[in-house]
Design a protein around this motif. Structure first.
Motif, PDB file in Angstrom:
ATOM      1  N   LEU A 225       7.401  -2.780   9.362  1.00 54.84           N
ATOM      2  CA  LEU A 225       8.438  -2.100   8.592  1.00 54.84           C
ATOM      3  C   LEU A 225       7.819  -1.697   7.262  1.00 54.84           C
ATOM      4  CD1 LEU A 225      11.500  -1.348   8.275  1.00 54.84           C
ATOM      5  CD2 LEU A 225      11.746  -3.545   7.096  1.00 54.84           C
ATOM      6  N   PRO A 226       7.627  -0.400   7.024  1.00 56.20           N
ATOM      7  CA  PRO A 226       6.968   0.012   5.769  1.00 56.20           C
ATOM      8  C   PRO A 226       7.716  -0.446   4.523  1.00 56.20           C
ATOM      9  CG  PRO A 226       7.120   1.849   7.315  1.00 56.20           C
ATOM     10  CD  PRO A 226       7.947   0.746   7.888  1.00 56.20           C
ATOM     11  N   PHE A 227       9.024  -0.365   4.517  1.00 59.95           N
ATOM     12  CA  PHE A 227       9.908  -0.701   3.405  1.00 59.95           C
ATOM     13  C   PHE A 227       9.353  -0.215   2.064  1.00 59.95           C
ATOM     14  CE2 PHE A 227      12.385  -3.184   0.369  1.00 59.95           C
ATOM     15  CZ  PHE A 227      13.647  -2.948   0.870  1.00 59.95           C
ATOM     16  N   HIS A 228       9.247   1.110   1.979  1.00 59.73           N
ATOM     17  CA  HIS A 228       8.946   1.777   0.707  1.00 59.73           C
ATOM     18  C   HIS A 228       7.621   1.331   0.088  1.00 59.73           C
ATOM     19  CE1 HIS A 228      13.054   2.847   1.370  1.00 59.73           C
ATOM     20  NE2 HIS A 228      13.498   1.632   1.096  1.00 59.73           N
ATOM     21  N   GLY A 229       6.641   1.042   0.943  1.00 57.09           N
ATOM     22  CA  GLY A 229       5.314   0.676   0.443  1.00 57.09           C
ATOM     23  C   GLY A 229       5.055  -0.802   0.340  1.00 57.09           C
ATOM     24  N   LEU A 230       6.040  -1.646   0.658  1.00 58.32           N
ATOM     25  CA  LEU A 230       5.809  -3.093   0.627  1.00 58.32           C
ATOM     26  C   LEU A 230       4.768  -3.492   1.654  1.00 58.32           C
ATOM     27  CD1 LEU A 230       6.636  -5.892  -0.501  1.00 58.32           C
ATOM     28  CD2 LEU A 230       8.411  -5.970   1.273  1.00 58.32           C
ATOM     29  N   VAL A 232       1.811  -1.981   4.604  1.00 56.38           N
ATOM     30  CA  VAL A 232       1.029  -0.856   5.128  1.00 56.38           C
ATOM     31  C   VAL A 232       0.501  -1.248   6.497  1.00 56.38           C
ATOM     32  CG1 VAL A 232       0.406   0.106   2.886  1.00 56.38           C
ATOM     33  CG2 VAL A 232      -1.044  -1.638   3.907  1.00 56.38           C
ATOM     34  N   GLN A 233       0.438  -0.269   7.373  1.00 61.64           N
ATOM     35  CA  GLN A 233       0.120  -0.520   8.777  1.00 61.64           C
ATOM     36  C   GLN A 233      -1.182  -1.294   8.963  1.00 61.64           C
ATOM     37  OE1 GLN A 233       2.105   1.021  11.690  1.00 61.64           O
ATOM     38  NE2 GLN A 233       1.119  -0.843  12.406  1.00 61.64           N
ATOM     39  N   GLU A 234      -2.195  -0.957   8.172  1.00 56.79           N
ATOM     40  CA  GLU A 234      -3.525  -1.529   8.388  1.00 56.79           C
ATOM     41  C   GLU A 234      -3.591  -3.017   8.060  1.00 56.79           C
ATOM     42  OE1 GLU A 234      -3.582   2.746   7.914  1.00 56.79           O
ATOM     43  OE2 GLU A 234      -2.871   1.156   6.559  1.00 56.79           O
ATOM     44  N   THR A 235      -2.756  -3.486   7.153  1.00 56.89           N
ATOM     45  CA  THR A 235      -2.914  -4.866   6.677  1.00 56.89           C
ATOM     46  C   THR A 235      -1.688  -5.751   6.860  1.00 56.89           C
ATOM     47  OG1 THR A 235      -2.188  -4.234   4.440  1.00 56.89           O
ATOM     48  CG2 THR A 235      -4.557  -4.120   4.910  1.00 56.89           C
TER      49      THR A 235
END
Length: 337
Positions: A225-230, A232-235
């Motif tokens: 869940l990206p949640f506004h930058g909280l 990131v997919q890679e980490t």
């Protein structure tokens, strides 16, 4: 007799139990970031509500009006008599002592490693005392789930947390991610942070001043869940603690903190608030004319509310919005007639 929600054995006789630890959230609650109890104002994040909820304690009317841009309503004044993020007669005195035993080592030994440390250039901070950290965040989550409807854990998961707390074993099978928001510039800057809960599920998200907690009910429930930058997919997977030997905190530097919180408030509050107002305008228009409002008329109404600044929207009370809309529609109807 009501039984304590933790032990399920003794009478729930304890008053003023903070379900989010007071020593963590207090600097966010007070206008100048002070540690003085029951003096200040806080804005609470709840993305199910288009309005910013606020509470205040022992503040003069001028300070309130300057801060929130309007007079408080009678309902808000009444709500202010309660202590924020605190409940009465939910837990017993013995379990309250257990909470204190869990909170104390975290506050004394772990918290200074963040608030009093130089975290420049760090993206991850690893701490060896997994049990202390786990126990601390588990009680935040369990108590909040018991006291707040929005944090809707399954009964099975709630029980798992409860047993972990009672045994003080820091159950590492629970997937848990914690982001620390580096807050620089003095205590007053902590008031820029948020306290509250979102209605997301797996992860469930809790804002706790300079800590953001994400928890999943089990390993199979982990999803991105990206949640506004909280996240990131890679980490995001590596930032989740599960069966860990040391506990990893993800670090947002001060600039990242500000950018993240600004994105949250715009997307979780301002955009939803604008849509709420559009829907309200449509409702009034249908009552008057029997059809949905023309797009142009709706946008003119929104611009009248915004008055040049989107953030003005989140300062209105529900009553103010209703009264503004009635007056706007009455004027428009008279012109149209």
């Amino acid at each position: 007799m009501s039984l304590c929600k933790l032990c399920l054995e003794r009478e729930a006789n304890k008053k003023n139990t903070h379900y989010l630890t007071d020593a963590i959230i207090r600097t966010c609650l007070n206008l100048e970031g002070s540690n003085e109890r029951e003096k200040g104002l806080y804005f609470a994040l709840d993305n199910t509500n288009p309005f910013i909820d606020f509470n205040f304690q022992r503040l003069d009317e001028l300070t309130l009006e300057t801060t929130i841009g309007r007079k408080p309503t009678e309902e808000e004044i009444e709500n202010a008599k309660s202590i924020p993020f605190s409940v009465d007669y939910v837990f017993c005195s013995d379990c309250e002592n257990l909470f204190t035993d869990i909170e104390t080592p975290f506050i004394q030994n772990i918290l200074p490693r963040f608030r009093q440390a130089d975290l420049s250039g760090l993206e991850i901070v690893s701490e060896a005392d997994v049990v202390t950290i786990r126990n601390f965040f588990h009680i935040q989550l369990y108590r909040s789930a018991v006291c707040e409807d929005i944090l809707a854990f399954s009964p099975e998961f709630t029980e798992k947390l409860r047993h972990s707390i009672l045994q003080k074993n820091g159950d590492t099978s629970i997937p848990l991610s914690v982001t620390y928001l580096q807050t620089l510039g003095g205590n007053a800057i902590y008031t820029e942070n948020y306290i509250g809960f979102t209605d997301d599920r797996n992860p469930f998200i809790v804002f706790m001043n300079d800590f953001v907690i994400q928890i999943y009910e089990n390993e199979d429930a982990i999803k991105f869940l990206p949640f506004h930058g909280l996240n990131v997919q890679e980490t995001f997977v590596t930032a989740i603690n599960i069966n860990e030997k040391s506990f990893d905190f993800k670090i947002f530097n001060n600039a990242e903190r500000k950018a993240f919180l600004n994105t949250v408030i715009v997307n979780e509050k301002v955009k939803k608030t604008i849509q709420y107002y559009r829907d309200m305008f449509d409702m009034f228009w249908r009552k008057l004319f029997g059809v949905d409002a023309p797009v142009l008329q709706k946008e003119r109404y929104i611009q009248s509310l915004i008055n040049g600044d989107d953030n003005n929207l989140i300062k209105y009370s529900k009553q103010q919005v209703f009264e503004f809309t009635v007056a706007y529609m009455a004027k428009l109807f008279n012109v149209t007639k």
